[in-house]
Design a protein around this motif. Structure first.
Motif, PDB file in Angstrom:
ATOM      1  N   THR A   1       3.633 -24.293   8.532  1.00  0.00           N
ATOM      2  CA  THR A   1       3.834 -22.845   8.358  1.00  0.00           C
ATOM      3  C   THR A   1       5.276 -22.607   7.906  1.00  0.00           C
ATOM      4  O   THR A   1       6.121 -22.187   8.682  1.00  0.00           O
TER       5      THR A   1
ATOM      6  N   GLY B   1       6.562 -16.978   5.976  1.00  0.00           N
ATOM      7  CA  GLY B   1       6.458 -16.038   7.094  1.00  0.00           C
ATOM      8  C   GLY B   1       7.476 -14.924   7.022  1.00  0.00           C
ATOM      9  O   GLY B   1       8.026 -14.633   5.951  1.00  0.00           O
TER      10      GLY B   1
ATOM     11  N   CYS C   1       3.565 -18.620   8.510  1.00  0.00           N
ATOM     12  CA  CYS C   1       2.242 -18.777   7.909  1.00  0.00           C
ATOM     13  C   CYS C   1       2.365 -19.814   6.789  1.00  0.00           C
ATOM     14  O   CYS C   1       3.448 -20.340   6.545  1.00  0.00           O
TER      15      CYS C   1
ATOM     16  N   PHE D   1      -0.495  -9.173   8.416  1.00  0.00           N
ATOM     17  CA  PHE D   1       0.443 -10.170   8.935  1.00  0.00           C
ATOM     18  C   PHE D   1       1.714  -9.483   9.445  1.00  0.00           C
ATOM     19  O   PHE D   1       2.203  -9.782  10.539  1.00  0.00           O
TER      20      PHE D   1
ATOM     21  N   GLU E   1      -5.485 -18.963   7.289  1.00  0.00           N
ATOM     22  CA  GLU E   1      -4.296 -19.818   7.289  1.00  0.00           C
ATOM     23  C   GLU E   1      -3.829 -20.059   8.713  1.00  0.00           C
ATOM     24  O   GLU E   1      -4.120 -19.260   9.611  1.00  0.00           O
TER      25      GLU E   1
ATOM     26  N   ILE F   1      -1.212 -19.737  11.476  1.00  0.00           N
ATOM     27  CA  ILE F   1      -0.146 -18.766  11.752  1.00  0.00           C
ATOM     28  C   ILE F   1       0.438 -19.116  13.115  1.00  0.00           C
ATOM     29  O   ILE F   1      -0.304 -19.387  14.061  1.00  0.00           O
TER      30      ILE F   1
END
Length: 203
Positions: free
Chosen positions: A56, A59, A79, A90, A189, A191
């Motif tokens: 990740t 983000g 992410c 998100f 995805e 996260i």
């Protein structure tokens, strides 16, 4: 068939799906664990478990300032892609997490991140409380019972102080982990909540 909390816990561990979703899956499948797993897979909620190992590196860093600037939080939520990082869902999740941290004041993100010295201190307190109670009543409990009581109290203490296990302040029926799992299922995805800092004026 009665759906027990142990069944829900077992299904959560197998699928990483939210508590309410696990309850519903078990109810729909009359308590059949394997069918419940399949039910959750079909619903796409078990996707969180599959994605958990993926990097990740994208983000956002979200902030929340409470009231007139006496309490503030910074949180980093990761992410896999910049595309997901820019979505409203998100960003809303990151903002909710920052606001929750301000209100709930967690010690760590995950259970394994809890400071061991803090847990040891709590354990000593609980043992002392039981000894005091025994001294007052003149009745002592067997060691294995004391251990079970203390372990139960420690488990509750950890759950109340780990961000992902805390009940969401805007909806106490769900934990932060449940919100995270739902978002992973929607976004497709991995996260993660990576780190946070909570600042309180004068604290």
């Amino acid at each position: 068939m009665e759906i027990t909390s142990q069944m829900v816990k077992e299904l959560r561990e197998k699928t990483n799906a939210g508590m309410m979703d696990c309850k519903k899956a078990l109810a729909e499948t009359k308590g059949d664990m394997e069918k419940a797993v399949d039910f959750l897979r079909q619903k796409g909620l078990a996707v969180a478990a599959k994605r958990s190992g993926r990097a990740t590196s994208e983000g956002v860093i979200e902030c929340y300032i409470h009231g007139v600037g006496k309490l503030g939080v910074l949180v980093e939520v990761g992410c896999e892609t910049d595309f997901v990082a820019k979505t409203d869902q998100f960003k809303a999740f990151a903002k909710d997490v920052a606001m929750h941290i301000a209100a709930a004041n967690p010690v760590a993100i995950r259970r394994e991140d809890m400071p061991q010295e803090m847990i040891a201190r709590e354990r000593d307190v609980y043992i002392s409380q039981i000894k005091e109670e025994e001294a007052k009543t003149g009745k002592s409990k067997p060691e294995n019972i004391v251990a079970k009581i203390v372990d139960g109290k420690i488990d509750k203490f950890v759950a109340e102080n780990c961000l992902l296990e805390q009940k969401f302040v805007k909806n106490p029926d769900v934990a932060i982990q449940d919100l995270l799992n739902e978002l992973v299922a929607k976004m497709g995805e991995n996260i993660t909540v990576k780190r946070f800092a909570r600042y309180q004026l004068g604290a």
